[in-house]
Design a protein around this motif. Structure first.
Motif, mmCIF file in Angstrom:
data_model
loop_
_atom_site.group_PDB
_atom_site.id
_atom_site.type_symbol
_atom_site.label_atom_id
_atom_site.label_comp_id
_atom_site.label_asym_id
_atom_site.label_seq_id
_atom_site.Cartn_x
_atom_site.Cartn_y
_atom_site.Cartn_z
ATOM 1 N N GLU A 28 -28.495 15.146 61.974
ATOM 2 C CA GLU A 28 -28.681 13.965 62.814
ATOM 3 C C GLU A 28 -29.923 13.191 62.379
ATOM 4 O O GLU A 28 -29.884 11.962 62.256
ATOM 5 C CB GLU A 28 -28.804 14.370 64.280
ATOM 6 N N THR A 29 -31.007 13.895 62.129
ATOM 7 C CA THR A 29 -32.243 13.251 61.679
ATOM 8 C C THR A 29 -32.006 12.529 60.365
ATOM 9 O O THR A 29 -32.407 11.372 60.190
ATOM 10 C CB THR A 29 -33.369 14.294 61.519
ATOM 11 N N ARG A 30 -31.338 13.189 59.428
ATOM 12 C CA ARG A 30 -31.062 12.584 58.125
ATOM 13 C C ARG A 30 -30.224 11.314 58.262
ATOM 14 O O ARG A 30 -30.520 10.279 57.651
ATOM 15 C CB ARG A 30 -30.343 13.597 57.228
ATOM 16 N N LEU A 31 -29.201 11.379 59.094
ATOM 17 C CA LEU A 31 -28.318 10.223 59.271
ATOM 18 C C LEU A 31 -29.047 9.051 59.925
ATOM 19 O O LEU A 31 -28.895 7.905 59.497
ATOM 20 C CB LEU A 31 -27.083 10.626 60.088
ATOM 21 N N PHE A 32 -29.838 9.328 60.965
ATOM 22 C CA PHE A 32 -30.585 8.243 61.606
ATOM 23 C C PHE A 32 -31.600 7.634 60.641
ATOM 24 O O PHE A 32 -31.784 6.425 60.613
ATOM 25 C CB PHE A 32 -31.283 8.713 62.888
ATOM 26 N N LYS A 33 -32.257 8.470 59.842
ATOM 27 C CA LYS A 33 -33.212 7.951 58.857
ATOM 28 C C LYS A 33 -32.523 7.041 57.846
ATOM 29 O O LYS A 33 -33.106 6.064 57.380
ATOM 30 C CB LYS A 33 -33.902 9.101 58.113
ATOM 31 N N ALA B 245 -26.293 5.304 62.162
ATOM 32 C CA ALA B 245 -26.301 5.678 63.572
ATOM 33 C C ALA B 245 -24.921 6.112 64.059
ATOM 34 O O ALA B 245 -24.808 7.083 64.813
ATOM 35 C CB ALA B 245 -26.821 4.526 64.419
ATOM 36 N N ARG B 246 -23.894 5.417 63.638
ATOM 37 C CA ARG B 246 -22.540 5.757 64.093
ATOM 38 C C ARG B 246 -22.170 7.179 63.691
ATOM 39 O O ARG B 246 -21.642 7.946 64.498
ATOM 40 C CB ARG B 246 -21.529 4.767 63.536
ATOM 41 N N GLU B 247 -22.461 7.545 62.436
ATOM 42 C CA GLU B 247 -22.171 8.897 61.975
ATOM 43 C C GLU B 247 -23.028 9.926 62.728
ATOM 44 O O GLU B 247 -22.560 11.006 63.068
ATOM 45 C CB GLU B 247 -22.409 9.032 60.468
ATOM 46 N N ALA B 248 -24.282 9.576 62.978
ATOM 47 C CA ALA B 248 -25.171 10.486 63.705
ATOM 48 C C ALA B 248 -24.658 10.730 65.117
ATOM 49 O O ALA B 248 -24.734 11.852 65.624
ATOM 50 C CB ALA B 248 -26.588 9.911 63.747
ATOM 51 N N LEU B 249 -24.127 9.708 65.738
ATOM 52 C CA LEU B 249 -23.645 9.848 67.113
ATOM 53 C C LEU B 249 -22.389 10.711 67.209
ATOM 54 O O LEU B 249 -22.097 11.256 68.264
ATOM 55 C CB LEU B 249 -23.409 8.471 67.729
ATOM 56 N N VAL C 209 -35.048 9.386 66.377
ATOM 57 C CA VAL C 209 -34.074 8.839 67.331
ATOM 58 C C VAL C 209 -34.718 7.725 68.172
ATOM 59 O O VAL C 209 -34.108 6.681 68.410
ATOM 60 C CB VAL C 209 -33.485 9.960 68.228
ATOM 61 N N ALA C 210 -35.955 7.933 68.600
ATOM 62 C CA ALA C 210 -36.650 6.905 69.387
ATOM 63 C C ALA C 210 -36.855 5.643 68.557
ATOM 64 O O ALA C 210 -36.696 4.522 69.064
ATOM 65 C CB ALA C 210 -37.991 7.438 69.882
ATOM 66 N N THR C 211 -37.191 5.801 67.296
ATOM 67 C CA THR C 211 -37.367 4.645 66.416
ATOM 68 C C THR C 211 -36.050 3.906 66.242
ATOM 69 O O THR C 211 -36.009 2.667 66.317
ATOM 70 C CB THR C 211 -37.922 5.088 65.045
ATOM 71 N N ALA C 212 -34.968 4.647 66.003
ATOM 72 C CA ALA C 212 -33.655 4.016 65.843
ATOM 73 C C ALA C 212 -33.262 3.256 67.105
ATOM 74 O O ALA C 212 -32.723 2.148 67.045
ATOM 75 C CB ALA C 212 -32.603 5.076 65.513
ATOM 76 N N ARG C 213 -33.571 3.821 68.244
ATOM 77 C CA ARG C 213 -33.251 3.163 69.511
ATOM 78 C C ARG C 213 -34.056 1.877 69.677
ATOM 79 O O ARG C 213 -33.528 0.842 70.066
ATOM 80 C CB ARG C 213 -33.525 4.111 70.679
ATOM 81 N N THR C 214 -35.337 1.946 69.362
ATOM 82 C CA THR C 214 -36.198 0.773 69.479
ATOM 83 C C THR C 214 -35.727 -0.332 68.546
ATOM 84 O O THR C 214 -35.659 -1.505 68.938
ATOM 85 C CB THR C 214 -37.663 1.145 69.165
ATOM 86 N N VAL C 215 -35.384 0.031 67.317
ATOM 87 C CA VAL C 215 -34.896 -0.963 66.353
ATOM 88 C C VAL C 215 -33.593 -1.577 66.853
ATOM 89 O O VAL C 215 -33.409 -2.796 66.811
ATOM 90 C CB VAL C 215 -34.718 -0.322 64.961
#
Length: 160
Positions: free
Chosen positions: A44-49, A53-57, A113-119
């Motif tokens: 999940e971390t790798r995918l969000f980085k 996001a869709r794959e991570a979810l 995850v928090a960074t991805a959400r903020t973006v």
């Protein structure tokens, strides 16, 4: 049935460790649960980085189930801390080390995850403002015409 003034006692359904073998099994179960959870958190971390996001979810349900299993093991370990300390299962130090390592990975995961959400929220806010500028009413003031930014709501369809 309890009479007035008395409280009904609930049966304690938590696991109680009374033998060294049970302590070893519980610690082994916690390690197994961590073996299931840790790769999911790393993926999940790798995918969000990577911005996927869709794959991570898509990992969410499996990750939640694995996290619940690990949490149950940790609760049983806490409930039986005295017995675990007394029996000192051989893999206890391994679990402690793995848990510390996993805690660091979880901290990184939560930050990503928090960074991805903020973006994502920022992108949606910018999009709503851009859409709202064209759809907002004109207002007349002394010296010219202006538009009120962001007055139109933004609707997003999740249909594929």
């Amino acid at each position: 049935m309890a009479s007035k003034g008395q409280t009904a006692e609930r049966a304690d359904t938590r696991l109680k460790i009374t033998r060294a073998e049970d302590a070893e099994i519980l610690v082994g179960s916690a390690l197994d649960a961590l073996d299931r959870l840790e790769p999911l958190i790393e993926e999940e971390t790798r995918l969000f980085k990577a911005g996927k996001a869709r794959e991570a979810l898509t990992l969410a349900v499996e990750k939640n189930n694995a996290a619940q299993g690990y949490t149950r093991c940790l609760e049983a370990l806490k409930h039986n801390a005295i017995a675990i300390g007394r029996f000192q299962p051989p893999n206890l130090e391994t679990l402690r080390g793995r848990h510390e390592s996993f805690s660091a990975k979880m901290a990184l995961n939560m930050a990503v995850v928090a960074t991805a959400r903020t973006v994502s929220e920022g992108l949606l806010r910018d999009l709503a403002d851009a859409v709202g500028k064209n759809g907002s009413p004109k207002t007349y003031i002394r010296g010219g015409v202006t538009r009120k930014a962001g007055t139109a709501p933004l609707a997003i369809s999740k249909a594929m």
